[in-house]
Design a protein around this motif. Structure first.
Motif, PDB file in Angstrom:
ATOM      1  N   MET A   5       0.762  -1.178   0.036  1.00 44.92           N
ATOM      2  CA  MET A   5      -0.022  -0.175   0.112  1.00 44.92           C
ATOM      3  C   MET A   5       0.960   1.161  -0.279  1.00 44.92           C
ATOM      4  SD  MET A   5      -2.915  -0.942  -0.258  1.00 44.92           S
ATOM      5  CE  MET A   5      -4.103   0.388   0.067  1.00 44.92           C
ATOM      6  N   GLU A   6       1.900   1.231   0.644  1.00 46.42           N
ATOM      7  CA  GLU A   6       2.875   2.351   0.593  1.00 46.42           C
ATOM      8  C   GLU A   6       3.511   2.452  -0.596  1.00 46.42           C
ATOM      9  OE1 GLU A   6       3.408   4.843   3.153  1.00 46.42           O
ATOM     10  OE2 GLU A   6       1.795   4.023   4.303  1.00 46.42           O
ATOM     11  N   LEU A   7       4.038   1.527  -0.982  1.00 44.43           N
ATOM     12  CA  LEU A   7       4.539   1.482  -2.251  1.00 44.43           C
ATOM     13  C   LEU A   7       3.620   2.085  -3.504  1.00 44.43           C
ATOM     14  CD1 LEU A   7       6.958   0.844  -4.072  1.00 44.43           C
ATOM     15  CD2 LEU A   7       6.297  -1.429  -4.525  1.00 44.43           C
ATOM     16  N   VAL A   8       2.214   1.676  -3.456  1.00 46.58           N
ATOM     17  CA  VAL A   8       1.325   2.004  -4.331  1.00 46.58           C
ATOM     18  C   VAL A   8       1.059   3.716  -4.098  1.00 46.58           C
ATOM     19  CG1 VAL A   8      -0.994   1.972  -4.801  1.00 46.58           C
ATOM     20  CG2 VAL A   8       0.099  -0.085  -4.765  1.00 46.58           C
ATOM     21  N   ALA A  13       1.788   8.918  -5.887  1.00 48.20           N
ATOM     22  CA  ALA A  13       2.549  10.428  -5.585  1.00 48.20           C
ATOM     23  C   ALA A  13       3.404  10.787  -6.609  1.00 48.20           C
ATOM     24  CB  ALA A  13       2.783  10.456  -4.218  1.00 48.20           C
ATOM     25  N   LYS A  14       4.306   9.832  -7.125  1.00 47.22           N
ATOM     26  CA  LYS A  14       5.445  10.152  -8.100  1.00 47.22           C
ATOM     27  C   LYS A  14       4.706  10.592  -9.400  1.00 47.22           C
ATOM     28  CE  LYS A  14       9.103   7.747  -6.029  1.00 47.22           C
ATOM     29  NZ  LYS A  14       9.986   6.569  -6.276  1.00 47.22           N
ATOM     30  N   VAL A  15       3.739   9.538  -9.647  1.00 50.36           N
ATOM     31  CA  VAL A  15       3.086   9.901 -11.005  1.00 50.36           C
ATOM     32  C   VAL A  15       2.443  11.046 -11.123  1.00 50.36           C
ATOM     33  CG1 VAL A  15       1.040   8.976 -12.403  1.00 50.36           C
ATOM     34  CG2 VAL A  15       2.851   7.419 -11.402  1.00 50.36           C
ATOM     35  N   ILE A  17       3.106  13.906  -9.291  1.00 46.77           N
ATOM     36  CA  ILE A  17       4.018  15.112  -9.353  1.00 46.77           C
ATOM     37  C   ILE A  17       4.604  15.088 -10.725  1.00 46.77           C
ATOM     38  CG2 ILE A  17       6.319  15.510  -8.668  1.00 46.77           C
ATOM     39  CD1 ILE A  17       5.714  14.619  -5.962  1.00 46.77           C
ATOM     40  N   ILE A  18       4.862  13.882 -11.563  1.00 45.70           N
ATOM     41  CA  ILE A  18       5.299  14.004 -12.909  1.00 45.70           C
ATOM     42  C   ILE A  18       4.490  14.445 -13.637  1.00 45.70           C
ATOM     43  CG2 ILE A  18       6.035  12.287 -14.840  1.00 45.70           C
ATOM     44  CD1 ILE A  18       7.399  10.680 -12.670  1.00 45.70           C
ATOM     45  N   LEU A  19       3.075  14.039 -13.555  1.00 45.29           N
ATOM     46  CA  LEU A  19       2.019  14.624 -14.385  1.00 45.29           C
ATOM     47  C   LEU A  19       1.884  16.225 -14.263  1.00 45.29           C
ATOM     48  CD1 LEU A  19      -0.099  14.035 -16.490  1.00 45.29           C
ATOM     49  CD2 LEU A  19      -1.741  13.665 -14.276  1.00 45.29           C
ATOM     50  N   ALA A  20       1.855  16.482 -13.025  1.00 46.10           N
ATOM     51  CA  ALA A  20       1.827  18.010 -12.496  1.00 46.10           C
ATOM     52  C   ALA A  20       2.896  18.831 -13.498  1.00 46.10           C
ATOM     53  CB  ALA A  20       1.798  18.198 -11.200  1.00 46.10           C
ATOM     54  N   LEU A  21       4.158  18.409 -13.174  1.00 42.38           N
ATOM     55  CA  LEU A  21       5.317  18.897 -13.844  1.00 42.38           C
ATOM     56  C   LEU A  21       5.115  19.018 -15.409  1.00 42.38           C
ATOM     57  CD1 LEU A  21       8.272  17.671 -11.778  1.00 42.38           C
ATOM     58  CD2 LEU A  21       7.381  20.017 -11.698  1.00 42.38           C
ATOM     59  N   PHE A  22       4.855  17.955 -15.960  1.00 45.13           N
ATOM     60  CA  PHE A  22       4.735  17.641 -17.439  1.00 45.13           C
ATOM     61  C   PHE A  22       3.450  18.746 -17.747  1.00 45.13           C
ATOM     62  CE2 PHE A  22       2.226  15.763 -21.159  1.00 45.13           C
ATOM     63  CZ  PHE A  22       3.332  15.693 -22.008  1.00 45.13           C
ATOM     64  N   LEU A  23       2.337  18.860 -17.149  1.00 44.02           N
ATOM     65  CA  LEU A  23       1.433  19.881 -17.546  1.00 44.02           C
ATOM     66  C   LEU A  23       1.662  21.336 -17.440  1.00 44.02           C
ATOM     67  CD1 LEU A  23      -1.931  18.133 -16.321  1.00 44.02           C
ATOM     68  CD2 LEU A  23      -1.201  18.328 -18.805  1.00 44.02           C
ATOM     69  N   THR A  24       2.490  21.463 -16.324  1.00 42.88           N
ATOM     70  CA  THR A  24       2.995  22.756 -16.039  1.00 42.88           C
ATOM     71  C   THR A  24       3.930  23.215 -17.337  1.00 42.88           C
ATOM     72  OG1 THR A  24       2.938  22.289 -13.638  1.00 42.88           O
ATOM     73  CG2 THR A  24       4.234  24.216 -14.312  1.00 42.88           C
ATOM     74  N   LEU A  25       4.666  22.345 -17.732  1.00 37.70           N
ATOM     75  CA  LEU A  25       5.729  22.682 -18.913  1.00 37.70           C
ATOM     76  C   LEU A  25       4.866  22.675 -20.412  1.00 37.70           C
ATOM     77  CD1 LEU A  25       8.799  20.503 -17.833  1.00 37.70           C
ATOM     78  CD2 LEU A  25       8.548  22.995 -17.483  1.00 37.70           C
ATOM     79  N   LEU A  26       3.956  21.810 -20.178  1.00 38.91           N
ATOM     80  CA  LEU A  26       3.159  21.680 -21.770  1.00 38.91           C
ATOM     81  C   LEU A  26       2.189  22.760 -21.955  1.00 38.91           C
ATOM     82  CD1 LEU A  26       2.995  20.004 -24.100  1.00 38.91           C
ATOM     83  CD2 LEU A  26       1.387  18.491 -23.060  1.00 38.91           C
ATOM     84  N   LEU A  27       1.540  23.075 -20.904  1.00 42.69           N
ATOM     85  CA  LEU A  27       0.178  23.971 -21.037  1.00 42.69           C
ATOM     86  C   LEU A  27       0.662  25.330 -21.718  1.00 42.69           C
ATOM     87  CD1 LEU A  27      -1.950  23.131 -17.968  1.00 42.69           C
ATOM     88  CD2 LEU A  27      -2.329  22.808 -20.439  1.00 42.69           C
ATOM     89  N   PRO A  28       1.772  26.151 -21.178  1.00 42.54           N
ATOM     90  CA  PRO A  28       1.997  27.415 -21.970  1.00 42.54           C
ATOM     91  C   PRO A  28       2.171  27.137 -23.444  1.00 42.54           C
ATOM     92  CG  PRO A  28       3.173  27.040 -19.956  1.00 42.54           C
ATOM     93  CD  PRO A  28       2.715  25.768 -20.022  1.00 42.54           C
ATOM     94  N   VAL A  29       2.575  25.978 -23.908  1.00 46.77           N
ATOM     95  CA  VAL A  29       2.666  25.758 -25.297  1.00 46.77           C
ATOM     96  C   VAL A  29       1.316  25.561 -26.008  1.00 46.77           C
ATOM     97  CG1 VAL A  29       3.740  24.177 -27.061  1.00 46.77           C
ATOM     98  CG2 VAL A  29       5.215  24.909 -24.914  1.00 46.77           C
ATOM     99  N   ILE A  30       0.611  24.781 -25.196  1.00 46.92           N
ATOM    100  CA  ILE A  30      -0.782  24.483 -25.829  1.00 46.92           C
ATOM    101  C   ILE A  30      -1.739  25.819 -25.900  1.00 46.92           C
ATOM    102  CG2 ILE A  30      -2.968  23.170 -25.479  1.00 46.92           C
ATOM    103  CD1 ILE A  30      -1.366  21.174 -24.116  1.00 46.92           C
TER     104      ILE A  30
END
Length: 66
Positions: A5-8, A13-15, A17-30
């Motif tokens: 459960m901790e691993l999941v 949480a990592k997913v 964070i990665i998704l938030a960073l990806f969208l933060t970098l991608l949305l200004p381009v979109i």
């Protein structure tokens, strides 16, 4: 079981964070948009079309009355 459960939770949480960073970098381009095009008419054509419709209605009404 709690280790899984901790691993999941850690993985999700990592997913997140990665998704938030990806969208933060991608949305200004979109969202980068070109300026709006200039209007194709200044309203004169619309006013003229309304005037023609009113004249046509007046002619039909005059024809019906006479």
């Amino acid at each position: 079981m709690s280790f899984l459960m901790e691993l999941v939770r850690l993985s999700s949480a990592k997913v997140a964070i990665i998704l938030a960073l990806f969208l933060t970098l991608l949305l200004p381009v979109i969202n980068a948009q070109s300026p709006a095009p200039a209007p194709s008419s200044d309203g004169v054509a619309i006013d003229q079309g309304i005037a023609y419709m009113l004249m046509l209605a007046a002619m039909v009404l005059t024809y019906i009355i006479h």
